[in-house]
Design a protein around this motif. Structure first.
Motif: not given
Length: 114
Positions: A11, A38, A109-113, A87-90, A40
């Motif tokens: 994250m 990737r 998992q990659v979470t951008v937040s 965030p769109e890269d999540t 989503a």
């Protein structure tokens, strides 16, 4: 025989950076093209970046200028440097080997937040 193991996901806040690694075995790494995809939730899996055996690269328009794919043939490893994350890269990020019918890693998992 063929194994692709991703690492480096996690994250991060918007604008941050992550570096993904994919360690490959069971393939002739130096001669095989490698890629990062990737997926989503609820969306199709999409190509993020690809690198050929000669180092030629291509990227999805959405990540151009922010992501860099590279490979270290001596370490049988492909990397994805991700900067200016949005965030769109999540998504779950998957390593892929272009050999035979193709091989996938398990994903990270990659979470951008914020």
């Amino acid at each position: 025989q063929v194994q692709l193991v991703e690492s480096g996901g996690g994250m991060v806040q918007p604008g941050g950076s992550l570096r993904l690694s994919c360690a490959a075995s069971g393939i002739i790494f130096r001669t095989d093209a490698m890629g990062w995809y990737r997926q989503a939730p609820g969306k199709e899996r999409e190509l993020v970046a690809r690198i050929a055996s000669d180092g030629n690269t291509n990227y999805a328009d959405s990540v151009k200028g922010r992501f860099t794919i590279s490979r270290d043939n001596a370490k049988n490893t492909v990397y994805l440097q991700m900067n200016s994350l949005k965030p769109e890269d999540t998504a779950v990020y998957y390593c892929y080997a272009y050999r035979g019918w193709g091989y996938w890693g398990q994903g990270t998992q990659v979470t951008v937040s914020s």
